[in-house]
Motif scaffolding. Structure first.
Motif, PDB file in Angstrom:
ATOM      1  N   HIS A  91       3.743 -13.525  -8.502  1.00  0.00           N
ATOM      2  CA  HIS A  91       4.809 -13.439  -9.493  1.00  0.00           C
ATOM      3  C   HIS A  91       5.942 -12.664  -8.837  1.00  0.00           C
ATOM      4  CE1 HIS A  91       7.018 -11.968 -13.049  1.00  0.00           C
ATOM      5  NE2 HIS A  91       6.531 -13.035 -13.677  1.00  0.00           N
ATOM      6  N   PRO A  92       7.214 -12.929  -9.175  1.00  0.00           N
ATOM      7  CA  PRO A  92       8.314 -12.208  -8.515  1.00  0.00           C
ATOM      8  C   PRO A  92       8.191 -10.687  -8.557  1.00  0.00           C
ATOM      9  CG  PRO A  92       9.187 -14.040  -9.774  1.00  0.00           C
ATOM     10  CD  PRO A  92       7.715 -13.981 -10.072  1.00  0.00           C
ATOM     11  N   LYS A  93       7.514 -10.134  -9.536  1.00  0.00           N
ATOM     12  CA  LYS A  93       7.373  -8.678  -9.633  1.00  0.00           C
ATOM     13  C   LYS A  93       5.999  -8.171  -9.211  1.00  0.00           C
ATOM     14  CE  LYS A  93      10.748  -8.048 -13.367  1.00  0.00           C
ATOM     15  NZ  LYS A  93      10.969  -7.468 -14.723  1.00  0.00           N
ATOM     16  N   TRP A  94       5.104  -9.077  -8.826  1.00  0.00           N
ATOM     17  CA  TRP A  94       3.730  -8.685  -8.538  1.00  0.00           C
ATOM     18  C   TRP A  94       3.312  -9.141  -7.142  1.00  0.00           C
ATOM     19  CZ3 TRP A  94       0.552  -5.908 -11.864  1.00  0.00           C
ATOM     20  CH2 TRP A  94       1.018  -5.742 -13.167  1.00  0.00           C
ATOM     21  N   VAL A  95       2.504  -8.319  -6.473  1.00  0.00           N
ATOM     22  CA  VAL A  95       1.929  -8.689  -5.182  1.00  0.00           C
ATOM     23  C   VAL A  95       0.492  -8.183  -5.109  1.00  0.00           C
ATOM     24  CG1 VAL A  95       2.882  -6.627  -4.061  1.00  0.00           C
ATOM     25  CG2 VAL A  95       2.179  -8.566  -2.665  1.00  0.00           C
ATOM     26  N   LEU A  96      -0.383  -9.030  -4.610  1.00  0.00           N
ATOM     27  CA  LEU A  96      -1.779  -8.676  -4.355  1.00  0.00           C
ATOM     28  C   LEU A  96      -1.957  -8.563  -2.848  1.00  0.00           C
ATOM     29  CD1 LEU A  96      -4.775  -8.361  -5.297  1.00  0.00           C
ATOM     30  CD2 LEU A  96      -4.993 -10.830  -5.006  1.00  0.00           C
ATOM     31  N   GLY A  97      -2.356  -7.388  -2.369  1.00  0.00           N
ATOM     32  CA  GLY A  97      -2.524  -7.167  -0.942  1.00  0.00           C
ATOM     33  C   GLY A  97      -3.971  -6.921  -0.572  1.00  0.00           C
ATOM     34  N   VAL A  98      -4.379  -7.458   0.570  1.00  0.00           N
ATOM     35  CA  VAL A  98      -5.733  -7.244   1.071  1.00  0.00           C
ATOM     36  C   VAL A  98      -5.662  -7.026   2.576  1.00  0.00           C
ATOM     37  CG1 VAL A  98      -6.161  -9.725   1.379  1.00  0.00           C
ATOM     38  CG2 VAL A  98      -8.095  -8.152   1.128  1.00  0.00           C
ATOM     39  N   ALA A 145       4.458   0.508 -10.025  1.00  0.00           N
ATOM     40  CA  ALA A 145       3.108   0.934 -10.374  1.00  0.00           C
ATOM     41  C   ALA A 145       2.130   0.152  -9.513  1.00  0.00           C
ATOM     42  CB  ALA A 145       2.821   0.714 -11.858  1.00  0.00           C
ATOM     43  N   GLY A 146       0.925   0.670  -9.376  1.00  0.00           N
ATOM     44  CA  GLY A 146      -0.048  -0.034  -8.561  1.00  0.00           C
ATOM     45  C   GLY A 146      -1.440   0.541  -8.669  1.00  0.00           C
ATOM     46  N   ALA A 147      -2.398  -0.245  -8.220  1.00  0.00           N
ATOM     47  CA  ALA A 147      -3.797   0.175  -8.137  1.00  0.00           C
ATOM     48  C   ALA A 147      -4.305  -0.205  -6.753  1.00  0.00           C
ATOM     49  CB  ALA A 147      -4.634  -0.487  -9.218  1.00  0.00           C
ATOM     50  N   THR A 148      -4.968   0.749  -6.085  1.00  0.00           N
ATOM     51  CA  THR A 148      -5.438   0.544  -4.718  1.00  0.00           C
ATOM     52  C   THR A 148      -6.899   0.941  -4.602  1.00  0.00           C
ATOM     53  OG1 THR A 148      -3.236   1.033  -3.831  1.00  0.00           O
ATOM     54  CG2 THR A 148      -5.063   1.124  -2.290  1.00  0.00           C
ATOM     55  N   GLY A 149      -7.681   0.122  -3.921  1.00  0.00           N
ATOM     56  CA  GLY A 149      -9.075   0.437  -3.628  1.00  0.00           C
ATOM     57  C   GLY A 149      -9.302   0.428  -2.124  1.00  0.00           C
ATOM     58  N   LYS A 150     -10.081   1.396  -1.628  1.00  0.00           N
ATOM     59  CA  LYS A 150     -10.366   1.490  -0.199  1.00  0.00           C
ATOM     60  C   LYS A 150     -11.861   1.718   0.021  1.00  0.00           C
ATOM     61  CE  LYS A 150      -5.817   3.431   0.917  1.00  0.00           C
ATOM     62  NZ  LYS A 150      -5.078   4.555   1.551  1.00  0.00           N
ATOM     63  N   PHE A 151     -12.381   1.076   1.058  1.00  0.00           N
ATOM     64  CA  PHE A 151     -13.801   1.234   1.394  1.00  0.00           C
ATOM     65  C   PHE A 151     -13.922   1.392   2.904  1.00  0.00           C
ATOM     66  CE2 PHE A 151     -17.975  -0.791   2.461  1.00  0.00           C
ATOM     67  CZ  PHE A 151     -18.758   0.241   1.969  1.00  0.00           C
ATOM     68  N   ASP A 152     -14.399   2.567   3.342  1.00  0.00           N
ATOM     69  CA  ASP A 152     -14.615   2.865   4.759  1.00  0.00           C
ATOM     70  C   ASP A 152     -16.106   3.091   4.995  1.00  0.00           C
ATOM     71  OD1 ASP A 152     -11.887   2.857   4.870  1.00  0.00           O
ATOM     72  OD2 ASP A 152     -11.663   5.015   5.114  1.00  0.00           O
ATOM     73  N   VAL A 212      -2.992  -3.999  -5.942  1.00  0.00           N
ATOM     74  CA  VAL A 212      -2.139  -4.780  -6.831  1.00  0.00           C
ATOM     75  C   VAL A 212      -0.926  -3.913  -7.137  1.00  0.00           C
ATOM     76  CG1 VAL A 212      -1.908  -5.957  -9.045  1.00  0.00           C
ATOM     77  CG2 VAL A 212      -4.101  -5.988  -7.849  1.00  0.00           C
ATOM     78  N   VAL A 213       0.284  -4.444  -6.887  1.00  0.00           N
ATOM     79  CA  VAL A 213       1.514  -3.671  -7.029  1.00  0.00           C
ATOM     80  C   VAL A 213       2.491  -4.397  -7.944  1.00  0.00           C
ATOM     81  CG1 VAL A 213       3.509  -2.721  -5.798  1.00  0.00           C
ATOM     82  CG2 VAL A 213       1.231  -2.607  -4.761  1.00  0.00           C
ATOM     83  N   TRP A 214       3.134  -3.623  -8.819  1.00  0.00           N
ATOM     84  CA  TRP A 214       4.185  -4.134  -9.706  1.00  0.00           C
ATOM     85  C   TRP A 214       5.492  -3.415  -9.400  1.00  0.00           C
ATOM     86  CZ3 TRP A 214       6.721  -1.082 -13.472  1.00  0.00           C
ATOM     87  CH2 TRP A 214       7.574  -1.781 -14.344  1.00  0.00           C
ATOM     88  N   ASN A 215       6.580  -4.168  -9.235  1.00  0.00           N
ATOM     89  CA  ASN A 215       7.901  -3.610  -8.976  1.00  0.00           C
ATOM     90  C   ASN A 215       8.894  -4.157  -9.990  1.00  0.00           C
ATOM     91  OD1 ASN A 215       7.709  -2.124  -6.244  1.00  0.00           O
ATOM     92  ND2 ASN A 215       6.770  -4.109  -5.778  1.00  0.00           N
ATOM     93  N   SER A 216       9.725  -3.271 -10.528  1.00  0.00           N
ATOM     94  CA  SER A 216      10.790  -3.677 -11.435  1.00  0.00           C
ATOM     95  C   SER A 216      11.970  -2.732 -11.240  1.00  0.00           C
ATOM     96  CB  SER A 216      10.316  -3.639 -12.894  1.00  0.00           C
ATOM     97  OG  SER A 216      11.352  -4.084 -13.768  1.00  0.00           O
ATOM     98  N   GLY A 217      12.843  -3.090 -10.298  1.00  0.00           N
ATOM     99  CA  GLY A 217      13.970  -2.227  -9.998  1.00  0.00           C
ATOM    100  C   GLY A 217      13.506  -0.902  -9.429  1.00  0.00           C
ATOM    101  N   ARG A 218      13.922   0.195 -10.067  1.00  0.00           N
ATOM    102  CA  ARG A 218      13.542   1.521  -9.581  1.00  0.00           C
ATOM    103  C   ARG A 218      12.121   1.900  -9.962  1.00  0.00           C
ATOM    104  NH1 ARG A 218      16.911   5.470 -10.277  1.00  0.00           N
ATOM    105  NH2 ARG A 218      18.761   4.237 -10.745  1.00  0.00           N
ATOM    106  N   PHE A 223       0.790  -1.234   0.000  1.00  0.00           N
ATOM    107  CA  PHE A 223       0.000   0.000   0.000  1.00  0.00           C
ATOM    108  C   PHE A 223       0.825   1.287   0.000  1.00  0.00           C
ATOM    109  CE2 PHE A 223      -2.773  -3.244   1.898  1.00  0.00           C
ATOM    110  CZ  PHE A 223      -3.874  -3.130   1.059  1.00  0.00           C
ATOM    111  N   ASN A 224       2.154   1.189   0.190  1.00  0.00           N
ATOM    112  CA  ASN A 224       2.979   2.394   0.254  1.00  0.00           C
ATOM    113  C   ASN A 224       4.187   2.368  -0.682  1.00  0.00           C
ATOM    114  OD1 ASN A 224       1.902   1.936   3.347  1.00  0.00           O
ATOM    115  ND2 ASN A 224       1.838   4.077   2.746  1.00  0.00           N
TER     116      ASN A 224
END
Length: 350
Positions: A266-273, A314-321, A305-311, A198-199
Motif C-alpha cells: 500500500h502507498p503508506k505501508w511496507v512489509l520488510g523481511v 509507526a511500526g512493529a519489528t520482530g528479530k530472532f538471533d 511492518v511500517v506505516w508512514n503518513s507525512g511526518r 527497520f529504521n
C-alpha cells in the motif's frame, strides 16, 4: 568590562567566519559562505551524502525531515537448547522482559532512555543487559551489540529427547555474555533501503529486494552450572561435563550473507523481511581445556511492518538471533527473540 568582552567575542566571530557579520544558521548554503574551510566541509559532506545515500527516486524517497521523536515498547526473551548424548535433551527459556522508551534522533544519531516495566506487572526485574548500536545508509549497514544474562532462566524440558519431562524449574546457574560487530554492503543499494523497513529514516516507494554481504566478528562467553540441580536431573548429564558445567569461550570470525526484501503493499505501508546466515571459524574453548579451531554458525532474521503518513510513522519489528555451537558430544543452540512497537513524529528545527 562587559563592552570589552563583547568586542573580543565580535572579533573572534569575524575571524572565524571570514569577517562576515551575519546571523548564525545551520543551512548548508549559509555555512558554505563562512569561509574556505567551512565551504570545503560542506562540499565534502554533500559528496559523501550522495555517495553513501544516493538512491533511485522511483523506488526510494527521503522522509524530508532531519529529526524524529518516538515512543517504543519492546519485549524480549532468551532461549537455550542442548542436544546431549544418549538422546538426552534440555530446553531453557527466560521469562520475557518488557521496556518502554523515549528516543530523539537527528539524522543517524539517536539517544533515549528505556524503563523496564516487567516488574510493575509481576514479571522479572531487569534480569538481562542488552545494548545495541546501529548505523544504516543506502550503501551499507553496521551493527554493534552486547547481550548479557547472569541472573537466571527457567528449565522447561529435560530428559529423553523424544519425550522430555515438562518443568517450570528456575535455574540461576547461568552467566552468558555475547558481544560483537557486523558490517555489510547492499548490492542493490540504489533501489532497496533497509532503513525504510527497520529504521524509519527512508520511504520505500516500490517493492524491491537486495542481496548483501559483509563480515561479523563476535565473542561468546557461556557458562552453565548444573551442579545445583536435583540428583535425578544431574544423573542424566554427560559424564564428560567436568563438575557438571558446560562452558564456552570463543572468538568468531565470519562471513555474513543475506537477502532483504521490502514489499510495498500500500502507498503508506511496507512489509520488510531480512534473513542472514553468518558462517565462519571459531577459535577458543568449547567445554574443554584444549583450544581448538572449528566451524561457527550464527543466524539473524528480522521482520517488520511500517506505516508512514507525512511526518507521522509507526511500526512493529520482530528479530530472532540464534548461535549454534557443536563439540564431539553436544550441540548447543542459544539465542534471543524480541519484538518492538514504535510510534513517532518527524520534524525539522532548521
Amino acid at each position: 568590562m562587559k563592552k570589552a568582552l563583547r568586542l573580543v567575542l565580535l572579533m573572534v566571530c569575524m575571524l572565524a567566519f571570514g569577517g562576515q557579520a551575519q546571523a548564525l544558521s545551520f543551512n548548508l548554503d549559509s555555512i558554505a559562505t563562512w569561509g574556505k574551510f567551512p565551504r570545503f566541509c560542506v562540499n565534502t559532506y554533500r559528496w559523501g551524502d550522495k555517495f553513501f545515500n544516493g538512491y533511485d527516486t522511483a523506488y526510494v524517497a527521503s522522509t524530508g525531515y532531519k529529526f524524529n521523536a518516538k515512543i517504543t515498547t519492546e519485549s524480549w526473551t532468551d532461549g537455550y537448547r542442548f542436544e546431549l548424548p544418549n538422546d538426552k535433551y534440555i530446553f531453557m527459556a527466560s521469562d520475557p522482559s518488557t521496556s518502554i522508551g523515549v528516543y530523539l534522533t537527528y539524522l543517524a544519531v539517536s539517544a533515549g532512555y528505556d524503563v523496564n516495566i516487567s516488574k510493575m506487572f509481576g514479571g522479572n526485574d531487569l534480569s538481562r543487559k542488552r545494548w545495541r548500536f546501529g548505523f544504516n545508509c543506502m550503501l551499507f549497514a553496521a551493527e554493534a551489540y552486547y547481550i548479557n544474562n547472569d541472573v537466571g532462566t527457567t528449565i522447561r524440558r529435560f530428559g529423553d529427547k523424544h519425550d522430555p519431562v515438562r518443568y517450570n524449574l528456575p535455574f540461576s546457574g547461568i552467566d552468558n555474555t555475547t558481544w560483537g560487530i557486523d558490517a555489510y554492503y547492499f548490492f542493490n543499494h540504489k533501489r532497496y533501503s533497509e532503513a525504510a523497513s527497520f529504521n524509519f529514516s527512508r520511504i520505500q516507494k516500490r517493492s524491491q529486494g537486495a542481496f548483501y554481504t559483509g563480515f561479523s566478528i563476535y565473542t561468546q562467553k557461556l557458562n552453565f552450572n548444573f551442579s545445583e540441580l536435583p540428583a535425578e536431573l544431574i544423573s542424566q548429564l554427560p559424564p564428560s561435563w567436568k563438575d557438571y558445567h558446560y562452558s564456552v569461550h570463543t572468538h568468531n570470525y565470519a562471513l555474513r550473507l543475506g537477502y532483504g526484501y521490502n514489499w510495498v503493499f500500500h502507498p503508506k505501508w511496507v512489509l520488510g523481511v531480512s534473513e542472514s546466515p553468518i558462517i565462519g571459524v571459531r577459535k577458543g574453548f568449547v567445554n574443554s581445556d584444549i583450544e581448538k579451531v572449528s566451524f561457527s554458525m550464527y543466524n539473524r532474521m528480522k521482520l517488520s511492518v511500517v506505516w508512514n503518513s507525512g511526518r507521522w510513522f509507526a511500526g512493529a519489528t520482530g528479530k530472532f538471533d540464534v548461535a549454534i555451537v557443536n563439540d564431539e558430544k553436544t550441540t548447543y543452540a542459544g539465542g534471543e527473540l524480541s519484538g518492538e512497537i514504535v510510534f513517532g513524529c518527524r520534524f525539522n528545527l532548521w
